[in-house]
Design a protein around this motif. Structure first.
Motif, short mmCIF file in Angstrom:
data_model
loop_
_atom_site.label_atom_id
_atom_site.label_comp_id
_atom_site.label_asym_id
_atom_site.label_seq_id
_atom_site.Cartn_x
_atom_site.Cartn_y
_atom_site.Cartn_z
N TYR A 185 -9.03 7.16 6.11
CA TYR A 185 -8.62 7.07 4.75
C TYR A 185 -8.63 5.45 4.40
O TYR A 185 -8.16 4.59 5.27
CB TYR A 185 -7.15 7.79 4.69
N TRP A 186 -9.15 5.41 3.04
CA TRP A 186 -9.23 3.92 2.75
C TRP A 186 -8.67 4.08 1.12
O TRP A 186 -8.85 5.04 0.37
CB TRP A 186 -10.62 3.33 2.50
N ALA A 217 -13.38 -0.66 11.73
CA ALA A 217 -13.10 0.01 10.58
C ALA A 217 -13.61 1.53 10.62
O ALA A 217 -13.08 2.48 9.97
CB ALA A 217 -14.17 -0.47 9.50
N ARG A 226 -17.29 -6.11 5.86
CA ARG A 226 -15.98 -5.85 6.09
C ARG A 226 -15.20 -6.00 7.40
O ARG A 226 -15.89 -5.92 8.44
CB ARG A 226 -15.60 -4.32 5.62
N TRP A 245 -5.28 -2.89 7.62
CA TRP A 245 -5.60 -3.85 6.56
C TRP A 245 -6.95 -4.47 6.82
O TRP A 245 -7.14 -5.04 8.05
CB TRP A 245 -4.81 -4.93 6.11
N CYS A 272 0.86 -1.08 -0.07
CA CYS A 272 -0.01 0.16 0.04
C CYS A 272 1.00 1.18 0.13
O CYS A 272 1.64 1.54 0.83
CB CYS A 272 -1.16 -0.04 1.21
N TYR A 323 -10.84 4.64 11.01
CA TYR A 323 -10.11 5.06 10.03
C TYR A 323 -10.73 5.98 9.03
O TYR A 323 -11.72 5.63 8.81
CB TYR A 323 -9.71 3.80 9.03
N TYR A 360 -8.36 -4.18 1.75
CA TYR A 360 -8.33 -2.65 1.77
C TYR A 360 -7.19 -2.03 2.84
O TYR A 360 -6.99 -2.76 3.75
CB TYR A 360 -9.49 -1.91 2.20
N CYS A 361 -6.66 -1.04 2.48
CA CYS A 361 -5.38 -0.39 3.05
C CYS A 361 -6.03 0.68 3.79
O CYS A 361 -7.06 1.40 3.30
CB CYS A 361 -4.36 0.08 2.09
N THR A 362 -5.82 0.90 5.25
CA THR A 362 -6.45 2.11 5.67
C THR A 362 -5.40 2.94 6.40
O THR A 362 -4.30 2.32 6.65
CB THR A 362 -7.45 1.59 6.75
#
Length: 123
Positions: free
Chosen positions: A112-113, A107, A45, A36, A22, A110, A95-97
């Motif tokens: 930013y995704w 989730a 998710r 992640w 990422c 965070y 997904y990277c966060t």
């Protein structure tokens, strides 16, 4: 503002390995905790792994503990997810966060995704 771009996904047989990367934009990457998450079709998710801004603290979901390793290279603005001993149930979009407030497993912690990268594990 941080922009995240994942790469490294693909198709692999059960028992194989993949390394996700990422890449983050911005000069303040080292001040962000990174995480992640993954989402399989028809499922919510879920948390996979997280790492503190210096890399000294890591968290893992029970389902991946001992098989996945999260790491970061602040000089390259990149976070990695090494995935070994992959199982068909690991199939998902990963997904990277990123977030300034610290490594977390929820989730909603965070801000930013990334857009996600598909990982498919065949049996």
């Amino acid at each position: 503002q941080v922009q995240l771009v994942e790469s490294g996904g693909g198709l692999v047989q059960a028992g194989g390995s993949l390394r996700l990367s990422c890449a983050a934009s911005g000069r303040t990457f080292s001040s962000y905790a990174m995480g992640w998450f993954r989402q399989a079709p028809g499922k919510e998710r879920e948390f996979v792994a997280a790492i503190s801004w210096r890399g000294g603290i890591t968290y893992y979901a029970d389902a991946v503990k001992g098989r996945f390793t999260i790491s970061r290279d602040n000089a390259k603005n990149t976070v990695f997810l090494q995935m070994d001993s992959l199982k068909p149930e690991d199939t998902a979009v990963y997904y990277c966060t990123a977030d300034r407030r610290g490594a977390a497993t929820r989730a909603d912690a965070y801000d930013y995704w990334g857009q996600g990268t598909q990982v498919t594990v065949s049996s």
